[in-house]
Design an enzyme around this catalytic site. Sequence first.
Site, PDB file in Angstrom:
ATOM      1  N   ARG A  10       0.809  -1.230   0.000  1.00  0.00           N
ATOM      2  CA  ARG A  10       0.000   0.000   0.000  1.00  0.00           C
ATOM      3  C   ARG A  10       0.840   1.277   0.000  1.00  0.00           C
ATOM      4  O   ARG A  10       0.342   2.371  -0.219  1.00  0.00           O
ATOM      5  CB  ARG A  10      -0.943  -0.008   1.215  1.00  0.00           C
ATOM      6  N   THR A  78       2.413 -13.157   8.794  1.00  0.00           N
ATOM      7  CA  THR A  78       3.136 -12.838  10.030  1.00  0.00           C
ATOM      8  C   THR A  78       3.512 -14.093  10.828  1.00  0.00           C
ATOM      9  O   THR A  78       4.544 -14.104  11.506  1.00  0.00           O
ATOM     10  CB  THR A  78       2.305 -11.892  10.922  1.00  0.00           C
ATOM     11  N   GLU A 153      -9.053 -11.495  11.720  1.00  0.00           N
ATOM     12  CA  GLU A 153      -8.594 -10.403  10.859  1.00  0.00           C
ATOM     13  C   GLU A 153      -9.796  -9.711  10.218  1.00  0.00           C
ATOM     14  O   GLU A 153     -10.813 -10.350   9.936  1.00  0.00           O
ATOM     15  CB  GLU A 153      -7.651 -10.942   9.778  1.00  0.00           C
ATOM     16  N   ASN A 168      -6.510  -5.762  17.868  1.00  0.00           N
ATOM     17  CA  ASN A 168      -5.209  -6.330  18.200  1.00  0.00           C
ATOM     18  C   ASN A 168      -4.126  -5.335  17.778  1.00  0.00           C
ATOM     19  O   ASN A 168      -3.991  -5.010  16.610  1.00  0.00           O
ATOM     20  CB  ASN A 168      -5.053  -7.646  17.426  1.00  0.00           C
ATOM     21  N   ASN A 224       0.597   2.082   6.961  1.00  0.00           N
ATOM     22  CA  ASN A 224       0.326   1.227   5.805  1.00  0.00           C
ATOM     23  C   ASN A 224       0.417   1.973   4.482  1.00  0.00           C
ATOM     24  O   ASN A 224       0.641   1.374   3.449  1.00  0.00           O
ATOM     25  CB  ASN A 224      -1.037   0.555   5.950  1.00  0.00           C
ATOM     26  N   LYS A 348      34.846  24.052   3.707  1.00  0.00           N
ATOM     27  CA  LYS A 348      34.948  22.588   3.597  1.00  0.00           C
ATOM     28  C   LYS A 348      36.324  22.195   4.074  1.00  0.00           C
ATOM     29  O   LYS A 348      37.298  22.791   3.635  1.00  0.00           O
ATOM     30  CB  LYS A 348      34.744  22.150   2.147  1.00  0.00           C
ATOM     31  N   TYR A 363      35.003  31.328  -0.300  1.00  0.00           N
ATOM     32  CA  TYR A 363      35.099  29.872  -0.285  1.00  0.00           C
ATOM     33  C   TYR A 363      36.416  29.488   0.358  1.00  0.00           C
ATOM     34  O   TYR A 363      37.494  29.833  -0.142  1.00  0.00           O
ATOM     35  CB  TYR A 363      35.014  29.273  -1.708  1.00  0.00           C
ATOM     36  N   ALA A 377      36.139  40.037   1.855  1.00  0.00           N
ATOM     37  CA  ALA A 377      35.010  39.626   1.018  1.00  0.00           C
ATOM     38  C   ALA A 377      35.500  39.057  -0.309  1.00  0.00           C
ATOM     39  O   ALA A 377      36.457  39.562  -0.900  1.00  0.00           O
ATOM     40  CB  ALA A 377      34.100  40.815   0.760  1.00  0.00           C
TER      41      ALA A 377
HETATM   42  C1  UD1 Z   1      -1.487  -7.133  11.614  1.00  0.00           C
HETATM   43  C2  UD1 Z   1      -2.293  -8.162  12.424  1.00  0.00           C
HETATM   44  C3  UD1 Z   1      -3.594  -7.491  12.896  1.00  0.00           C
HETATM   45  C4  UD1 Z   1      -3.273  -6.253  13.703  1.00  0.00           C
HETATM   46  C5  UD1 Z   1      -2.367  -5.300  12.918  1.00  0.00           C
HETATM   47  C6  UD1 Z   1      -1.874  -4.214  13.829  1.00  0.00           C
HETATM   48  C7  UD1 Z   1      -1.761 -10.374  11.520  1.00  0.00           C
HETATM   49  C8  UD1 Z   1      -2.243 -11.492  10.692  1.00  0.00           C
HETATM   50  N1  UD1 Z   1      -2.592  -9.321  11.635  1.00  0.00           N
HETATM   51  O1  UD1 Z   1      -2.212  -6.846  10.436  1.00  0.00           O
HETATM   52  O2  UD1 Z   1      -4.336  -8.393  13.701  1.00  0.00           O
HETATM   53  O3  UD1 Z   1      -4.474  -5.602  14.073  1.00  0.00           O
HETATM   54  O4  UD1 Z   1      -1.210  -5.986  12.390  1.00  0.00           O
HETATM   55  O5  UD1 Z   1      -1.091  -3.272  13.141  1.00  0.00           O
HETATM   56  O6  UD1 Z   1      -0.678 -10.459  12.070  1.00  0.00           O
HETATM   57  N2  UD1 Z   1       5.401  -9.140   7.841  1.00  0.00           N
HETATM   58  C9  UD1 Z   1       6.463  -9.994   7.627  1.00  0.00           C
HETATM   59  N3  UD1 Z   1       6.263 -11.081   6.835  1.00  0.00           N
HETATM   60  C10 UD1 Z   1       5.072 -11.380   6.264  1.00  0.00           C
HETATM   61  C11 UD1 Z   1       3.993 -10.498   6.490  1.00  0.00           C
HETATM   62  C12 UD1 Z   1       4.192  -9.386   7.298  1.00  0.00           C
HETATM   63  O7  UD1 Z   1       7.557  -9.780   8.126  1.00  0.00           O
HETATM   64  O8  UD1 Z   1       4.999 -12.405   5.559  1.00  0.00           O
HETATM   65  C13 UD1 Z   1       5.627  -7.954   8.696  1.00  0.00           C
HETATM   66  C14 UD1 Z   1       5.417  -6.649   7.943  1.00  0.00           C
HETATM   67  O9  UD1 Z   1       6.656  -6.181   7.424  1.00  0.00           O
HETATM   68  C15 UD1 Z   1       4.872  -5.718   9.008  1.00  0.00           C
HETATM   69  C16 UD1 Z   1       4.217  -6.641  10.023  1.00  0.00           C
HETATM   70  O10 UD1 Z   1       4.694  -7.946   9.737  1.00  0.00           O
HETATM   71  O11 UD1 Z   1       5.899  -5.006   9.651  1.00  0.00           O
HETATM   72  C17 UD1 Z   1       2.702  -6.608   9.970  1.00  0.00           C
HETATM   73  O12 UD1 Z   1       2.258  -7.018   8.679  1.00  0.00           O
HETATM   74  P1  UD1 Z   1       1.002  -6.347   7.968  1.00  0.00           P
HETATM   75  O13 UD1 Z   1       0.811  -7.036   6.675  1.00  0.00           O
HETATM   76  O14 UD1 Z   1       1.138  -4.883   7.962  1.00  0.00           O
HETATM   77  O15 UD1 Z   1      -0.184  -6.790   8.969  1.00  0.00           O
HETATM   78  P2  UD1 Z   1      -1.578  -6.079   9.140  1.00  0.00           P
HETATM   79  O16 UD1 Z   1      -2.447  -6.396   7.989  1.00  0.00           O
HETATM   80  O17 UD1 Z   1      -1.365  -4.652   9.467  1.00  0.00           O
HETATM   81 CA    CA Z   2       0.309  -3.174   9.324  1.00  0.00          CA
END
Ligand code: UD1
Ligand code: CA
Length: 451
Positions: A10, A78, A153, A168, A224, A348, A363, A377
């Site tokens: 996004r 995640t 979610e 959450n 986001n 510099k 300079y 100057a």
């Molecule tokens: C997530 C939570 C949601 C919570 C929200 C809070 C999950 C499934 N959902 O949603 O419940 O309300 O955060 O902000 O966890 N990332 C990875 N690898 C991946 C996917 C994501 O490292 O495969 C990292 C992203 O870089 C990011 C973080 O995890 O920093 C969160 O991922 P994101 O996709 O933004 O989760 P949300 O949809 O915001």
């Molecule tokens: Ca997020």
Amino acid sequence: MVLCAGKGTRMKSAQAKVLHPLLGRPMAAFPVARAREAGAQRVTCVVGHQAQAVEQALTAVFGAGTLSFALQKEQRGTGDAVNAARAALEGFSGAVLILYGDVPLLTAETVKRLVAAFPAGKGVLSLVSCKPADPTGYGRVVRQGGKVQRIVEHKDATEAEQAIGEINAGLYVADAKFLWGALAKLSPRNAQGELYLTDIVAQAAELGEVAVVDAPAQEVEGVNDRAELAARGAVLRARINERWMREGVTMVDPGSTLIEEGVSLGNDCVLDPQVSLRAGTVLGAGVRVGQGSVLSGSTVGDGTEVKPYSVLEDAVVGPRCVLGPFARLRPGTELSEGVHLGNFVETKKARIGKGSKANHLAYLGDAIIGAGTNVGAGTITCNYDGVHKHTTTLGDGVFIGSDTQLVAPVTVGDGAFVAAGSTVTKDVPANALAISRVPQVNKEGWTSRKK
Ligand code: UD1
Ligand code: CA
């Protein structure tokens, strides 16, 4: 553990989301810093999208060897991200703190409260929830009889679940042994086809009570897209500015003042509107920074005045100097006490001694200048011959007349005087007069004859 592997679709950016800077630091540096402040013994960052760049950027902030990195090859959610760090935590038992890399406003206090709530012995998981004005997009906390049952979610929630206001926040403390077992049971049968970390909550609820800590809604707001990036940036900026004002810094217009993390300010500093103090800037007591000035990586001594629209980069400025307006100090500038550099003066790699002055249009590059020297100057150090840089050395108490070119390498001895308009190509002995301009000829009556 800080999850930093996502792409951040996004953001619509060629750069990974967690690398987008806030106050001069990559976004992911904020949760990492908070985890460390809250007492995390080691921090593992899960990287994936632009893994190398993320690793480099975080290492640049925290120093080599302070963080470990785990690679999530494919971004499958995640839950999968946490699992990718399993090898990095091999042999560790106890409480694992999990944070998301895109939640920069979190405070160390909230993290500490979450750690304190970890129900050692009673349960296996604690998490943070809150009630924002608009819960759209977040995971919702589903309770039954007051007890947390699971997280759903937004995209998977029924209409009734979407009406739940408690969300959450996305940080957890989990028992390591439970965590690895629970992750193994995750399935991607959901709206996004991902392995959701949030699905471990239902598993934890079956084993015991899930402890919940509430947090101010503002703290857990993630980033986001770019509009959210700017909004979170504004909050961080206001927080830092307020802290410095309470520490004794006057800001004429805090709303337009930008102070990054990693800045230190003495008492009675005064910052005029639209001043930017970037990382690594250290101001002594009573430093005044005029409107529109930008300082980065620079140290400024007590009582120095930086007049409007000056730019200082990796410079060291002594006490009671006067700079600008429109002074430009580039890396390697080192000024002793009471130096004056006026408008349109660029330096510099210039070391300038006590009380010396260059007040207009000069300079001074690759220069070593003694104390009590006056640079007129329009003086230019011709430091570059097209291939190499050369040094200009001026002694103490030297007078350089206006519009002088000092063709380096060249040395002007103590107390010497260079006449205005000279091109100095040879060393000038101490106390000598150097003059190299063409002698003036006056032709009487010349203009009337011409007419
Ligand atoms: C997530 C939570 C949601 C919570 C929200 C809070 C999950 C499934 N959902 O949603 O419940 O309300 O955060 O902000 O966890 N990332 C990875 N690898 C991946 C996917 C994501 O490292 O495969 C990292 C992203 O870089 C990011 C973080 O995890 O920093 C969160 O991922 P994101 O996709 O933004 O989760 P949300 O949809 O915001
Ligand atoms: Ca997020």
